[in-house]
Write a protein that holds these residues in place. Structure first.
Motif, PDB file in Angstrom:
ATOM      1  N   LEU A  53      -2.359   8.724  -3.257  1.00 38.03           N
ATOM      2  CA  LEU A  53      -3.151   9.550  -2.437  1.00 38.03           C
ATOM      3  C   LEU A  53      -2.724  10.868  -2.140  1.00 38.03           C
ATOM      4  O   LEU A  53      -3.486  11.992  -2.231  1.00 38.03           O
ATOM      5  CB  LEU A  53      -3.823   8.756  -1.261  1.00 38.03           C
ATOM      6  N   LEU A  54      -1.286  10.976  -1.805  1.00 39.63           N
ATOM      7  CA  LEU A  54      -0.819  12.073  -1.390  1.00 39.63           C
ATOM      8  C   LEU A  54      -0.667  13.065  -2.550  1.00 39.63           C
ATOM      9  O   LEU A  54      -1.007  14.335  -2.520  1.00 39.63           O
ATOM     10  CB  LEU A  54       0.668  11.888  -0.806  1.00 39.63           C
ATOM     11  N   GLN A  55      -0.549  12.446  -3.724  1.00 33.71           N
ATOM     12  CA  GLN A  55      -0.540  13.353  -5.095  1.00 33.71           C
ATOM     13  C   GLN A  55      -1.847  13.724  -5.379  1.00 33.71           C
ATOM     14  O   GLN A  55      -2.008  14.866  -6.073  1.00 33.71           O
ATOM     15  CB  GLN A  55       0.218  12.560  -6.032  1.00 33.71           C
ATOM     16  N   PHE A  56      -2.724  12.937  -5.187  1.00 38.11           N
ATOM     17  CA  PHE A  56      -4.285  13.206  -5.556  1.00 38.11           C
ATOM     18  C   PHE A  56      -4.854  14.142  -4.790  1.00 38.11           C
ATOM     19  O   PHE A  56      -5.740  14.948  -5.299  1.00 38.11           O
ATOM     20  CB  PHE A  56      -4.965  11.945  -5.363  1.00 38.11           C
ATOM     21  N   TYR A  57      -4.494  14.240  -3.253  1.00 42.52           N
ATOM     22  CA  TYR A  57      -5.666  14.949  -2.537  1.00 42.52           C
ATOM     23  C   TYR A  57      -5.430  16.382  -2.757  1.00 42.52           C
ATOM     24  O   TYR A  57      -6.669  16.895  -2.769  1.00 42.52           O
ATOM     25  CB  TYR A  57      -4.938  14.873  -1.176  1.00 42.52           C
ATOM     26  N   PRO A  58      -4.472  17.211  -3.162  1.00 44.13           N
ATOM     27  CA  PRO A  58      -4.603  18.528  -3.560  1.00 44.13           C
ATOM     28  C   PRO A  58      -5.707  18.580  -4.504  1.00 44.13           C
ATOM     29  O   PRO A  58      -6.243  19.989  -4.844  1.00 44.13           O
ATOM     30  CB  PRO A  58      -3.260  19.060  -3.680  1.00 44.13           C
ATOM     31  N   GLN A  59      -6.050  18.034  -5.574  1.00 41.85           N
ATOM     32  CA  GLN A  59      -6.782  18.076  -6.680  1.00 41.85           C
ATOM     33  C   GLN A  59      -8.054  17.160  -6.533  1.00 41.85           C
ATOM     34  O   GLN A  59      -8.813  17.262  -7.542  1.00 41.85           O
ATOM     35  CB  GLN A  59      -6.006  17.331  -7.903  1.00 41.85           C
ATOM     36  N   SER A  60      -8.209  16.693  -5.305  1.00 39.34           N
ATOM     37  CA  SER A  60      -9.594  15.936  -5.179  1.00 39.34           C
ATOM     38  C   SER A  60     -10.786  16.402  -5.223  1.00 39.34           C
ATOM     39  O   SER A  60     -11.739  15.909  -5.223  1.00 39.34           O
ATOM     40  CB  SER A  60      -9.264  15.023  -4.065  1.00 39.34           C
ATOM     41  N   ARG A  61     -10.913  17.764  -5.103  1.00 46.53           N
ATOM     42  CA  ARG A  61     -12.309  18.610  -4.930  1.00 46.53           C
ATOM     43  C   ARG A  61     -13.169  17.766  -4.122  1.00 46.53           C
ATOM     44  O   ARG A  61     -14.312  17.968  -4.204  1.00 46.53           O
ATOM     45  CB  ARG A  61     -12.871  18.198  -6.474  1.00 46.53           C
ATOM     46  N   GLY A  62     -12.727  17.695  -2.964  1.00 44.51           N
ATOM     47  CA  GLY A  62     -13.437  17.205  -1.619  1.00 44.51           C
ATOM     48  C   GLY A  62     -13.970  15.816  -1.938  1.00 44.51           C
ATOM     49  O   GLY A  62     -14.880  15.321  -1.129  1.00 44.51           O
ATOM     50  N   SER A  63     -13.555  15.017  -3.101  1.00 47.78           N
ATOM     51  CA  SER A  63     -13.961  13.624  -2.987  1.00 47.78           C
ATOM     52  C   SER A  63     -13.782  12.803  -2.027  1.00 47.78           C
ATOM     53  O   SER A  63     -12.611  12.602  -1.585  1.00 47.78           O
ATOM     54  CB  SER A  63     -13.691  12.906  -4.379  1.00 47.78           C
ATOM     55  N   ARG A  64     -14.775  11.800  -1.464  1.00 40.11           N
ATOM     56  CA  ARG A  64     -14.263  10.904  -0.564  1.00 40.11           C
ATOM     57  C   ARG A  64     -13.683   9.676  -1.347  1.00 40.11           C
ATOM     58  O   ARG A  64     -14.065   9.390  -2.350  1.00 40.11           O
ATOM     59  CB  ARG A  64     -15.521  10.325   0.144  1.00 40.11           C
ATOM     60  N   VAL A  65     -12.924   9.111  -0.528  1.00 45.15           N
ATOM     61  CA  VAL A  65     -12.141   7.883  -1.085  1.00 45.15           C
ATOM     62  C   VAL A  65     -12.201   6.937  -0.113  1.00 45.15           C
ATOM     63  O   VAL A  65     -12.148   6.757   0.907  1.00 45.15           O
ATOM     64  CB  VAL A  65     -10.481   8.107  -1.386  1.00 45.15           C
ATOM     65  N   GLN A  66     -12.868   5.653  -0.966  1.00 49.37           N
ATOM     66  CA  GLN A  66     -13.012   4.611  -0.104  1.00 49.37           C
ATOM     67  C   GLN A  66     -12.152   3.223  -0.403  1.00 49.37           C
ATOM     68  O   GLN A  66     -12.181   2.812  -1.743  1.00 49.37           O
ATOM     69  CB  GLN A  66     -14.489   3.980  -0.186  1.00 49.37           C
ATOM     70  N   LYS A  91       0.733  -1.235  -0.017  1.00 50.62           N
ATOM     71  CA  LYS A  91       0.075   0.101   0.059  1.00 50.62           C
ATOM     72  C   LYS A  91       0.944   1.321  -0.156  1.00 50.62           C
ATOM     73  O   LYS A  91       0.191   2.373   0.101  1.00 50.62           O
ATOM     74  CB  LYS A  91      -1.006  -0.182   1.109  1.00 50.62           C
ATOM     75  N   GLN A  92       2.127   1.183   0.243  1.00 52.92           N
ATOM     76  CA  GLN A  92       3.030   2.446   0.208  1.00 52.92           C
ATOM     77  C   GLN A  92       2.745   3.187  -1.172  1.00 52.92           C
ATOM     78  O   GLN A  92       2.795   4.427  -1.127  1.00 52.92           O
ATOM     79  CB  GLN A  92       4.297   1.899   0.312  1.00 52.92           C
ATOM     80  N   TYR A  93       2.662   2.599  -2.242  1.00 57.30           N
ATOM     81  CA  TYR A  93       2.442   3.016  -3.754  1.00 57.30           C
ATOM     82  C   TYR A  93       1.223   3.726  -3.512  1.00 57.30           C
ATOM     83  O   TYR A  93       0.842   4.717  -4.153  1.00 57.30           O
ATOM     84  CB  TYR A  93       2.397   1.856  -4.660  1.00 57.30           C
ATOM     85  N   HIS A 129       4.351   4.413  -9.363  1.00 58.17           N
ATOM     86  CA  HIS A 129       5.199   3.052  -9.958  1.00 58.17           C
ATOM     87  C   HIS A 129       6.272   3.654 -10.807  1.00 58.17           C
ATOM     88  O   HIS A 129       7.518   2.911 -10.794  1.00 58.17           O
ATOM     89  CB  HIS A 129       4.393   2.430 -10.374  1.00 58.17           C
ATOM     90  N   GLN A 130       6.000   4.583 -11.608  1.00 57.80           N
ATOM     91  CA  GLN A 130       6.945   5.103 -12.485  1.00 57.80           C
ATOM     92  C   GLN A 130       8.157   5.876 -11.890  1.00 57.80           C
ATOM     93  O   GLN A 130       9.265   5.536 -12.045  1.00 57.80           O
ATOM     94  CB  GLN A 130       6.285   5.976 -13.594  1.00 57.80           C
ATOM     95  N   SER A 131       7.671   6.388 -10.717  1.00 58.89           N
ATOM     96  CA  SER A 131       8.680   7.078 -10.027  1.00 58.89           C
ATOM     97  C   SER A 131       9.497   6.323  -9.186  1.00 58.89           C
ATOM     98  O   SER A 131      11.015   6.557  -9.165  1.00 58.89           O
ATOM     99  CB  SER A 131       8.081   8.181  -8.677  1.00 58.89           C
ATOM    100  N   GLU A 132       9.137   5.205  -8.642  1.00 57.11           N
ATOM    101  CA  GLU A 132       9.706   4.184  -7.988  1.00 57.11           C
ATOM    102  C   GLU A 132      10.831   3.423  -9.177  1.00 57.11           C
ATOM    103  O   GLU A 132      11.947   3.254  -8.671  1.00 57.11           O
ATOM    104  CB  GLU A 132       8.961   3.163  -7.589  1.00 57.11           C
TER     105      GLU A 132
END
Length: 310
Positions: free
Chosen positions: A116-129, A109-111, A293-296
């Motif tokens: 999610l760290l990258q996604f959060y600022p652009q997430s527009r308040g979407s909940r993630v399940q 889950k580290q990936y 994954h590309q970054s890794e």
């Protein structure tokens, strides 16, 4: 004149519920409707079609041969309707209020957390399940379209996935286990030992070929429960290598040395059960996962170049 259907989607959904639940009474509870209303709906459906779909034996309803064919086709129709409604909802809102991602437990889950760290600022308040799934549980989620994105080691027919990661499983025991000091153990000998297995999250689990199954098994919900049992000196378990690094380093866990077949590889892939209706938020999260994954991979390549140049 254009053909006008005699039946309704609701009638077919009621029929599906009666079959899936195993009877009218059970379906009435699930649908929060009266049993008589379900009886009436199915009776009217059969009358309109002029075909007997169900026959009641005792307290249970069983499909006729014609009913089996009609039910199978009806599931395709209701699924198409659901897909259309989901597409309309996505178009209307433009951005999903909630994004569901099902993740095979064997995937590190580290990936996902990097994504999610990258996604959060652009997430527009979407909940993630985030939904944990194991083995055929992920395939079931894909089939039932219960998630927007799925990370799985089992890609069902008719779907394509984007490769993410290859999980390496190794057989592990606690340091106090009798097998901890053995080397070149045969698989037949290992099969005589107590095996700790992770529970398949599917409602109807399917046996997976290629994985050794001992006659005596204890089943747990996750890898960390398995590790705690192993550290007591009980049983062995096939575990992802990244989950046992600490235990191997501190000596509380040992790798079982096999004469052959000492590891198993499980390729993980990312896919969407309904690609055409995937919303913009889900597409962005998917791209963030691929980028993680590309970054890794870039880091690994740089390490390789640096080590070869020194």
């Amino acid at each position: 004149m254009p053909y006008r259907p005699k039946t309704t989607i609701e009638q077919w959904r009621i029929l599906q519920a009666v079959v899936d639940a195993g009877g009218y009474a059970q379906a009435a509870t699930l649908l929060n409707k009266s049993q008589s209303s379900l009886n009436h709906a199915v009776a009217k459906l059969q009358s309109m079609l002029g075909v007997e779909l169900l026959e009641v034996k005792g307290r249970k309803a069983f499909l006729t041969e014609a009913g089996e064919v009609m039910l199978r086709r009806s599931r395709m129709v209701t699924q198409q309707i659901e897909d259309l409604e989901r597409l309309a909802d996505t178009i209307d809102k433009g951005w999903e209020p909630e994004i569901r991602i099902a993740v095979e437990l064997a995937y590190p889950k580290q990936y996902l957390y990097q994504a999610l760290l990258q996604f959060y600022p652009q997430s527009r308040g979407s909940r993630v399940q985030i939904i944990d799934a194991v083995l055929t549980g992920t395939a079931e989620i894909i089939r039932d379209k219960r998630a927007d994105l799925v990370i799985t080691g089992l890609i069902p027919k008719g779907h394509l996935g984007e490769p993410l990661y290859v999980t390496r499983f190794i057989p592990v025991v606690g340091s106090q286990h009798p097998l901890a000091g053995h080397s070149k153990l045969e698989l037949a000998e290992l099969s005589q030992q107590l095996q700790i297995v992770i529970r398949d999250t599917a409602q109807k689990p399917q046996e997976q070929g290629g994985w050794l199954k001992s006659e005596q098994r204890w089943t747990v919900d996750n890898f960390y429960e398995a590790i705690e049992i192993l550290q007591l000196g009980l049983g062995f378990c096939w575990l992802p290598d990244y989950t046992v690094q600490t235990g191997l380093q501190d000596g509380s866990l040992k790798v079982v040395q096999l004469a052959s077949g000492g590891e198993k590889l499980a390729p993980m892939a990312l896919l969407s059960p309904y690609e055409e209706q995937l919303g913009p938020g889900s597409k962005l999260l998917r791209q963030c996962l691929l980028s993680a994954h590309q970054s890794e991979q870039t880091k690994e390549n740089l390490c390789t170049i640096n080590s070869s140049g020194t």
